[in-house]
Write a protein that holds these residues in place. Structure first.
Motif, PDB file in Angstrom:
ATOM      1  N   LEU A 113      22.513   1.742  43.968  1.00  0.00           N
ATOM      2  CA  LEU A 113      23.744   1.676  43.191  1.00  0.00           C
ATOM      3  C   LEU A 113      24.203   0.228  43.270  1.00  0.00           C
ATOM      4  O   LEU A 113      24.802  -0.198  44.259  1.00  0.00           O
ATOM      5  N   VAL A 114      23.868  -0.543  42.248  1.00  0.00           N
ATOM      6  CA  VAL A 114      24.023  -1.991  42.302  1.00  0.00           C
ATOM      7  C   VAL A 114      25.221  -2.425  41.481  1.00  0.00           C
ATOM      8  O   VAL A 114      25.288  -2.178  40.271  1.00  0.00           O
ATOM      9  N   GLY A 115      26.163  -3.080  42.124  1.00  0.00           N
ATOM     10  CA  GLY A 115      27.329  -3.600  41.434  1.00  0.00           C
ATOM     11  C   GLY A 115      26.960  -4.801  40.585  1.00  0.00           C
ATOM     12  O   GLY A 115      25.865  -5.357  40.705  1.00  0.00           O
ATOM     13  N   PRO A 116      27.851  -5.231  39.685  1.00  0.00           N
ATOM     14  CA  PRO A 116      27.574  -6.386  38.826  1.00  0.00           C
ATOM     15  C   PRO A 116      27.205  -7.607  39.655  1.00  0.00           C
ATOM     16  O   PRO A 116      27.850  -7.913  40.661  1.00  0.00           O
ATOM     17  N   ARG A 117      26.150  -8.301  39.245  1.00  0.00           N
ATOM     18  CA  ARG A 117      25.675  -9.487  39.954  1.00  0.00           C
ATOM     19  C   ARG A 117      25.428 -10.598  38.941  1.00  0.00           C
ATOM     20  O   ARG A 117      24.986 -10.340  37.814  1.00  0.00           O
ATOM     21  N   PRO A 118      25.667 -11.858  39.336  1.00  0.00           N
ATOM     22  CA  PRO A 118      25.326 -12.977  38.450  1.00  0.00           C
ATOM     23  C   PRO A 118      23.824 -13.019  38.210  1.00  0.00           C
ATOM     24  O   PRO A 118      23.040 -12.577  39.056  1.00  0.00           O
ATOM     25  N   ALA A 119      23.419 -13.552  37.063  1.00  0.00           N
ATOM     26  CA  ALA A 119      21.997 -13.609  36.729  1.00  0.00           C
ATOM     27  C   ALA A 119      21.208 -14.432  37.735  1.00  0.00           C
ATOM     28  O   ALA A 119      20.002 -14.217  37.917  1.00  0.00           O
ATOM     29  N   ASP A 120      21.879 -15.378  38.392  1.00  0.00           N
ATOM     30  CA  ASP A 120      21.169 -16.223  39.366  1.00  0.00           C
ATOM     31  C   ASP A 120      21.252 -15.664  40.786  1.00  0.00           C
ATOM     32  O   ASP A 120      20.901 -16.341  41.748  1.00  0.00           O
ATOM     33  N   GLU A 121      21.728 -14.408  40.941  1.00  0.00           N
ATOM     34  CA  GLU A 121      21.743 -13.740  42.237  1.00  0.00           C
ATOM     35  C   GLU A 121      21.216 -12.316  42.079  1.00  0.00           C
ATOM     36  O   GLU A 121      21.907 -11.343  42.390  1.00  0.00           O
ATOM     37  N   PRO A 122      19.985 -12.164  41.604  1.00  0.00           N
ATOM     38  CA  PRO A 122      19.473 -10.814  41.317  1.00  0.00           C
ATOM     39  C   PRO A 122      19.151 -10.019  42.574  1.00  0.00           C
ATOM     40  O   PRO A 122      18.940 -10.583  43.654  1.00  0.00           O
ATOM     41  N   LEU A 123      19.129  -8.707  42.416  1.00  0.00           N
ATOM     42  CA  LEU A 123      18.574  -7.825  43.426  1.00  0.00           C
ATOM     43  C   LEU A 123      17.293  -7.262  42.846  1.00  0.00           C
ATOM     44  O   LEU A 123      17.292  -6.751  41.722  1.00  0.00           O
ATOM     45  N   GLU A 124      16.193  -7.384  43.578  1.00  0.00           N
ATOM     46  CA  GLU A 124      14.898  -6.923  43.098  1.00  0.00           C
ATOM     47  C   GLU A 124      14.350  -5.843  44.022  1.00  0.00           C
ATOM     48  O   GLU A 124      14.479  -5.936  45.249  1.00  0.00           O
ATOM     49  N   ILE A 125      13.732  -4.830  43.418  1.00  0.00           N
ATOM     50  CA  ILE A 125      13.035  -3.814  44.186  1.00  0.00           C
ATOM     51  C   ILE A 125      11.544  -4.015  43.956  1.00  0.00           C
ATOM     52  O   ILE A 125      11.059  -3.931  42.827  1.00  0.00           O
ATOM     53  N   HIS A 126      10.815  -4.324  45.045  1.00  0.00           N
ATOM     54  CA  HIS A 126       9.381  -4.562  44.963  1.00  0.00           C
ATOM     55  C   HIS A 126       8.642  -3.351  45.513  1.00  0.00           C
ATOM     56  O   HIS A 126       8.883  -2.921  46.644  1.00  0.00           O
ATOM     57  N   THR A 127       7.737  -2.793  44.726  1.00  0.00           N
ATOM     58  CA  THR A 127       6.862  -1.722  45.187  1.00  0.00           C
ATOM     59  C   THR A 127       5.433  -2.282  45.187  1.00  0.00           C
ATOM     60  O   THR A 127       5.209  -3.414  44.736  1.00  0.00           O
ATOM     61  N   PRO A 128       4.446  -1.531  45.663  1.00  0.00           N
ATOM     62  CA  PRO A 128       3.078  -2.056  45.660  1.00  0.00           C
ATOM     63  C   PRO A 128       2.555  -2.408  44.272  1.00  0.00           C
ATOM     64  O   PRO A 128       1.620  -3.203  44.154  1.00  0.00           O
TER      65      PRO A 128
END
Length: 224
Positions: A113-128
Motif C-alpha cells: 500500500l504505497v502512498g504518493p511518491r515523487p518520481a525521483d524516489e520510487p519504490l520498486e518490487i523486485h522478483t526473480p
C-alpha cells in the motif's frame, strides 16, 4: 486459534496516531540505516535473526520471513505499508545511486500500500523475473517458491512491470483491476481482470480481517 495475534485494537489505534503525528521512531543505533518499522505481527515471523515484534526495526538489507500461517506489516519511510504473508521471504534495501527503495521478494506474498511518491524516489518490487515500479498504489505480488513465476495484481492506481531479462525488454503497464503473470522462462501471460477476493485467496494477506483493517487504516493516514 490458528494464529497468535500480537496487535490489539488499542495498540493499532495508538500506532496509527503516532504515524499521523510523525512521532513513530524510525531511527536505530548510530551508523545503522533503518528502512522500516514493524507495525503488526500475526503468527510466526522474523526480522533478520530475531522474532518480529511490534516496533521491530528493519535495517538496510534486512530480511523478513513469515511462516505459512503468519502475517507481518512494515511501514517504510512513513508513507508506504508492506504486508507479507504466505511463507514470504523478502529483503528491504535502498539504492542510493537512484534514490530508490527496493523490496526483493524471493517467495511468498506481498501486498504494498504505497502512498504518493515523487518520481525521483520510487519504490520498486523486485522478483526473480520482474521489477515493478510504483509511486502510489496498492499492488499484490505472489512469487512461486519453486519456479519464481510472479503474479502482479493491481487494486488501485497504476504500476509499470518490467521483465528482468534484458533480452526481453518488455514493459507492462497495469491499471487498477488488472493482473499479469510473468514466468521464469520469459513467457508473459495475458493481462486479465481480477476480483479482489481472488487476490485474498492467493496471497492470504487479507485472511485476518482485523489485521487488514489495522494495516489499511495506517496506510490511509499516510496517503491522505
Amino acid at each position: 486459534m490458528k494464529q497468535r495475534i500480537r496487535l490489539s485494537r488499542g495498540i493499532s489505534l495508538a500506532v496509527t496516531a503516532l504515524i499521523a503525528a510523525g512521532a513513530l521512531a524510525v531511527s536505530g543505533p548510530a551508523g545503522v540505516s533503518v528502512t522500516g518499522t514493524v507495525t503488526s505481527v500475526a503468527g510466526d515471523a522474523s526480522v533478520g535473526e530475531s522474532p518480529a515484534e511490534l516496533s521491530s526495526q528493519v535495517s538496510e538489507g534486512g530480511s523478513i520471513v513469515t511462516g505459512p500461517d503468519a502475517s507481518c506489516s512494515v511501514l517504510v519511510d512513513r508513507r508506504s505499508l508492506l504486508q507479507f504473508c504466505g511463507q514470504a521471504a523478502v529483503r528491504l534495501r535502498h539504492d542510493a545511486q537512484r534514490n530508490a527503495t527496493i523490496l526483493d521478494v524471493m517467495e511468498g506474498s506481498t501486498r504494498a500500500l504505497v502512498g504518493p511518491r515523487p518520481a525521483d524516489e520510487p519504490l520498486e518490487i523486485h522478483t526473480p523475473v520482474a521489477i515493478a515500479a510504483i509511486l502510489g498504489t496498492i499492488l499484490s505480488v505472489t512469487v512461486d517458491p519453486v519456479t519464481g513465476d510472479s503474479t502482479f495484481a493491481l487494486e488501485e492506481g497504476s504500476a509499470k512491470i518490467q521483465t528482468r531479462d534484458p533480452a526481453l525488454g518488455r514493459t507492462i503497464n497495469l491499471r487498477a483491476g488488472e493482473q499479469v503473470t510473468i514466468h521464469a522462462d520469459g513467457r508473459i501471460g495475458e493481462v486479465q481482470p481480477f476480483d479482489l477476493k481472488d487476490v485474498v485467496g492467493k496471497t492470504g494477506c487479507l485472511d485476518d480481517s482485523f489485521f487488514h483493517v489495522a494495516s489499511v487504516e495506517i496506510a490511509r493516514q499516510e496517503r491522505y
